[in-house]
Motif scaffolding. Structure first.
Motif, short mmCIF file in Angstrom:
data_model
loop_
_atom_site.label_atom_id
_atom_site.label_comp_id
_atom_site.label_asym_id
_atom_site.label_seq_id
_atom_site.Cartn_x
_atom_site.Cartn_y
_atom_site.Cartn_z
N MET A 44 0.84 -1.17 0.00
CA MET A 44 0.00 0.00 0.00
C MET A 44 0.88 1.24 0.00
SD MET A 44 -2.81 1.28 2.78
CE MET A 44 -4.21 0.65 1.89
N LYS A 45 0.51 2.23 -0.78
CA LYS A 45 1.26 3.47 -0.90
C LYS A 45 1.07 4.33 0.35
CE LYS A 45 1.92 7.39 -3.92
NZ LYS A 45 1.48 8.10 -5.11
N CYS A 46 2.16 4.92 0.83
CA CYS A 46 2.11 5.78 2.00
C CYS A 46 1.43 7.10 1.66
CB CYS A 46 3.52 6.05 2.52
SG CYS A 46 3.56 7.14 3.96
N ALA A 47 0.44 7.48 2.49
CA ALA A 47 -0.24 8.76 2.32
C ALA A 47 -0.14 9.59 3.59
CB ALA A 47 -1.70 8.51 1.95
N CYS A 48 0.82 9.28 4.43
CA CYS A 48 0.94 9.94 5.73
C CYS A 48 1.28 11.42 5.62
CB CYS A 48 1.98 9.23 6.59
SG CYS A 48 1.46 7.57 7.10
N ALA A 49 1.84 11.86 4.51
CA ALA A 49 2.16 13.28 4.34
C ALA A 49 0.94 14.10 3.96
CB ALA A 49 3.26 13.44 3.30
N THR A 50 -0.12 13.44 3.48
CA THR A 50 -1.28 14.19 3.01
C THR A 50 -2.56 13.90 3.78
OG1 THR A 50 -1.74 12.51 1.34
CG2 THR A 50 -0.40 14.39 0.66
N LEU A 51 -2.59 12.84 4.56
CA LEU A 51 -3.78 12.48 5.35
C LEU A 51 -3.58 12.84 6.80
CD1 LEU A 51 -4.58 8.87 4.11
CD2 LEU A 51 -5.81 10.96 3.54
N TYR A 52 -4.64 13.19 7.48
CA TYR A 52 -4.57 13.32 8.92
C TYR A 52 -5.71 12.57 9.61
CZ TYR A 52 -8.07 17.03 8.55
OH TYR A 52 -9.20 17.74 8.28
N ARG A 53 -6.72 12.10 8.84
CA ARG A 53 -7.80 11.33 9.43
C ARG A 53 -8.45 10.41 8.40
NH1 ARG A 53 -12.92 13.27 13.04
NH2 ARG A 53 -14.15 11.40 12.74
N LEU A 54 -8.81 9.21 8.87
CA LEU A 54 -9.59 8.26 8.09
C LEU A 54 -10.65 7.67 9.01
CD1 LEU A 54 -6.76 6.38 6.20
CD2 LEU A 54 -8.47 7.85 5.16
N ASP A 55 -11.79 7.31 8.44
CA ASP A 55 -12.88 6.73 9.23
C ASP A 55 -13.33 5.40 8.65
OD1 ASP A 55 -13.63 8.87 11.24
OD2 ASP A 55 -13.67 10.03 9.39
N ASP A 56 -14.02 4.64 9.48
CA ASP A 56 -14.68 3.40 9.10
C ASP A 56 -13.70 2.39 8.50
OD1 ASP A 56 -17.13 4.55 9.95
OD2 ASP A 56 -17.38 5.50 8.01
N ALA A 57 -14.10 1.74 7.42
CA ALA A 57 -13.29 0.69 6.81
C ALA A 57 -11.95 1.22 6.30
CB ALA A 57 -14.06 0.02 5.68
#
Length: 83
Positions: A1-14
Motif C-alpha cells: 500500500m502506498k504511504c499517504a501519511c504526508a497528506t492524510l490526517y484522518r480516516l474513518d470506518d473501513a
C-alpha cells in the motif's frame, strides 16, 4: 500500500482499519480506552485508532487520526491553532 501519511490526517470506518492494518505498524494497545497507537514505517509519523462512539455496540466505527509530536491528534491542532 502506498504511504499517504504526508497528506492524510484522518480516516474513518473501513478506510481507517484498512490503512492501519495494511500500512502502519502497531506500537501499543490500550485496552481501557479501546485505542491502538501505530507508526508509519516510512515516515515515522504516529497514528491513533480509536472508537469515538462508545454508546454504539462495539464502540461504533473506527477512527484513525495522525498525531503531532505531543501526541495530540492533528485534526484538533488544525481546527484550533491555539491548543
Amino acid at each position: 500500500m502506498k504511504c499517504a501519511c504526508a497528506t492524510l490526517y484522518r480516516l474513518d470506518d473501513a478506510e481507517a482499519r484498512h490503512y492501519a492494518t495494511e500500512h502502519l505498524q502497531r506500537l501499543a494497545v490500550d485496552n481501557e480506552t479501546w485505542s491502538v497507537t501505530y507508526e508509519c514505517p516510512g515516515t515515522g509519523r504516529k497514528w491513533l485508532l480509536d472508537y469515538p462512539h462508545s454508546e454504539y455496540h462495539g464502540g461504533g466505527p473506527p477512527r484513525l487520526r495522525q498525531l503531532d509530536f505531543d501526541g495530540t491528534p492533528l485534526e484538533v491542532v488544525l481546527k484550533d491553532p491555539d491548543l
